[in-house]
Motif scaffolding. Structure first.
Motif, PDB file in Angstrom:
ATOM      1  N   GLN A  93       0.832  -1.196   0.000  1.00 57.72           N
ATOM      2  CA  GLN A  93       0.000   0.000   0.000  1.00 57.72           C
ATOM      3  C   GLN A  93       0.868   1.247   0.000  1.00 57.72           C
ATOM      4  N   ILE A  94       0.414   2.230  -0.725  1.00 54.38           N
ATOM      5  CA  ILE A  94       1.035   3.551  -0.738  1.00 54.38           C
ATOM      6  C   ILE A  94      -0.040   4.504  -0.240  1.00 54.38           C
ATOM      7  N   GLU A  95       0.268   5.183   0.862  1.00 56.76           N
ATOM      8  CA  GLU A  95      -0.770   5.966   1.519  1.00 56.76           C
ATOM      9  C   GLU A  95      -0.428   7.439   1.648  1.00 56.76           C
ATOM     10  N   ASN A  96      -1.452   8.255   1.441  1.00 62.48           N
ATOM     11  CA  ASN A  96      -1.428   9.684   1.755  1.00 62.48           C
ATOM     12  C   ASN A  96      -0.286  10.456   1.110  1.00 62.48           C
ATOM     13  N   LEU A  97      -0.047  10.182  -0.158  1.00 58.40           N
ATOM     14  CA  LEU A  97       0.957  10.937  -0.913  1.00 58.40           C
ATOM     15  C   LEU A  97       0.266  11.704  -2.033  1.00 58.40           C
ATOM     16  N   PRO A  98       0.860  12.782  -2.507  1.00 58.75           N
ATOM     17  CA  PRO A  98       0.304  13.471  -3.676  1.00 58.75           C
ATOM     18  C   PRO A  98       0.233  12.508  -4.868  1.00 58.75           C
ATOM     19  N   ASN A  99      -0.713  12.758  -5.755  1.00 56.45           N
ATOM     20  CA  ASN A  99      -1.012  11.844  -6.856  1.00 56.45           C
ATOM     21  C   ASN A  99       0.225  11.418  -7.657  1.00 56.45           C
ATOM     22  N   LYS A 100       1.001  12.362  -8.147  1.00 61.83           N
ATOM     23  CA  LYS A 100       2.167  12.016  -8.973  1.00 61.83           C
ATOM     24  C   LYS A 100       3.213  11.244  -8.183  1.00 61.83           C
ATOM     25  N   VAL A 101       3.466  11.653  -6.964  1.00 58.90           N
ATOM     26  CA  VAL A 101       4.445  10.969  -6.116  1.00 58.90           C
ATOM     27  C   VAL A 101       3.991   9.528  -5.858  1.00 58.90           C
ATOM     28  N   ALA A 102       2.710   9.344  -5.566  1.00 54.21           N
ATOM     29  CA  ALA A 102       2.171   8.005  -5.303  1.00 54.21           C
ATOM     30  C   ALA A 102       2.295   7.114  -6.533  1.00 54.21           C
ATOM     31  N   HIS A 103       1.937   7.642  -7.698  1.00 57.06           N
ATOM     32  CA  HIS A 103       2.030   6.839  -8.924  1.00 57.06           C
ATOM     33  C   HIS A 103       3.479   6.535  -9.294  1.00 57.06           C
ATOM     34  N   ASP A 104       4.362   7.495  -9.114  1.00 52.35           N
ATOM     35  CA  ASP A 104       5.787   7.249  -9.376  1.00 52.35           C
ATOM     36  C   ASP A 104       6.305   6.124  -8.480  1.00 52.35           C
ATOM     37  N   GLN A 105       5.929   6.157  -7.212  1.00 51.58           N
ATOM     38  CA  GLN A 105       6.361   5.111  -6.276  1.00 51.58           C
ATOM     39  C   GLN A 105       5.752   3.759  -6.649  1.00 51.58           C
ATOM     40  N   LEU A 106       4.499   3.762  -7.060  1.00 49.72           N
ATOM     41  CA  LEU A 106       3.827   2.534  -7.491  1.00 49.72           C
ATOM     42  C   LEU A 106       4.572   1.881  -8.661  1.00 49.72           C
ATOM     43  N   TYR A 107       4.791   2.664  -9.723  1.00 44.56           N
ATOM     44  CA  TYR A 107       5.435   2.101 -10.912  1.00 44.56           C
ATOM     45  C   TYR A 107       6.899   1.761 -10.668  1.00 44.56           C
ATOM     46  N   GLU A 108       7.560   2.517  -9.817  1.00 45.12           N
ATOM     47  CA  GLU A 108       8.931   2.197  -9.420  1.00 45.12           C
ATOM     48  C   GLU A 108       8.990   0.823  -8.748  1.00 45.12           C
ATOM     49  N   THR A 109       8.040   0.579  -7.855  1.00 40.88           N
ATOM     50  CA  THR A 109       7.983  -0.714  -7.151  1.00 40.88           C
ATOM     51  C   THR A 109       7.685  -1.838  -8.135  1.00 40.88           C
ATOM     52  N   PHE A 110       6.740  -1.623  -9.041  1.00 40.62           N
ATOM     53  CA  PHE A 110       6.437  -2.639 -10.052  1.00 40.62           C
ATOM     54  C   PHE A 110       7.679  -2.950 -10.894  1.00 40.62           C
ATOM     55  N   MET A 111       8.386  -1.937 -11.332  1.00 38.99           N
ATOM     56  CA  MET A 111       9.572  -2.156 -12.166  1.00 38.99           C
ATOM     57  C   MET A 111      10.684  -2.855 -11.383  1.00 38.99           C
ATOM     58  N   ARG A 112      10.861  -2.476 -10.132  1.00 43.24           N
ATOM     59  CA  ARG A 112      11.905  -3.081  -9.298  1.00 43.24           C
ATOM     60  C   ARG A 112      11.639  -4.565  -9.081  1.00 43.24           C
ATOM     61  N   GLN A 113      10.365  -4.963  -9.064  1.00 46.82           N
ATOM     62  CA  GLN A 113      10.013  -6.354  -8.802  1.00 46.82           C
ATOM     63  C   GLN A 113       9.553  -7.098 -10.059  1.00 46.82           C
ATOM     64  N   ALA A 114       9.852  -6.540 -11.217  1.00 49.25           N
ATOM     65  CA  ALA A 114       9.399  -7.113 -12.483  1.00 49.25           C
ATOM     66  C   ALA A 114       9.896  -8.542 -12.703  1.00 49.25           C
ATOM     67  N   GLY A 115      11.046  -8.888 -12.176  1.00 59.12           N
ATOM     68  CA  GLY A 115      11.572 -10.232 -12.356  1.00 59.12           C
ATOM     69  C   GLY A 115      10.992 -11.257 -11.400  1.00 59.12           C
ATOM     70  N   GLU A 116      10.190 -10.794 -10.438  1.00 59.44           N
ATOM     71  CA  GLU A 116       9.646 -11.686  -9.422  1.00 59.44           C
ATOM     72  C   GLU A 116       8.173 -12.029  -9.624  1.00 59.44           C
ATOM     73  N   TYR A 117       7.474 -11.254 -10.456  1.00 63.85           N
ATOM     74  CA  TYR A 117       6.029 -11.439 -10.651  1.00 63.85           C
ATOM     75  C   TYR A 117       5.697 -11.506 -12.131  1.00 63.85           C
ATOM     76  N   ARG A 118       4.643 -12.239 -12.434  1.00 60.26           N
ATOM     77  CA  ARG A 118       4.173 -12.317 -13.819  1.00 60.26           C
ATOM     78  C   ARG A 118       3.284 -11.137 -14.187  1.00 60.26           C
ATOM     79  N   HIS A 119       2.454 -10.690 -13.225  1.00 59.56           N
ATOM     80  CA  HIS A 119       1.481  -9.632 -13.504  1.00 59.56           C
ATOM     81  C   HIS A 119       1.438  -8.638 -12.350  1.00 59.56           C
ATOM     82  N   PHE A 120       0.958  -7.436 -12.679  1.00 56.88           N
ATOM     83  CA  PHE A 120       0.843  -6.362 -11.705  1.00 56.88           C
ATOM     84  C   PHE A 120      -0.546  -5.756 -11.817  1.00 56.88           C
TER      85      PHE A 120
END
Length: 81
Positions: free
Chosen positions: A35-62
């Protein structure tokens, strides 16, 4: 390789408890969540996609969910997957 990583953006939605409960009731259970909580919209989305990219080799889908997204029934995630 794990199957699904769910990122949930939360910013004070009243439905958050219901959204998390509906996720836990799903018949499809091969997922992890962060969960990403209580952040401004752009900051929250940047953190979301950063996490997805960092874990891209560990998961099939996001999947990105918002704190007010409540699954309709226990098979919703399985149907989506």
């Amino acid at each position: 390789m794990k199957r699904l990583l769910i990122g949930m953006l939360c910013n004070g939605e009243r439905e958050i408890k219901e959204a998390l409960a509906s996720l836990k009731r799903q018949t499809f259970s091969d997922w992890n969540i962060f969960q990403i909580e209580n952040l401004p919209n752009k900051v929250a989305h940047d953190q979301l996609y950063e996490t997805f990219m960092r874990q891209a080799g560990e998961y099939r889908h996001f999947l990105k969910l918002d704190g007010d997204m409540v699954f309709k029934d226990a098979q919703s995630l399985e149907k989506l997957y």
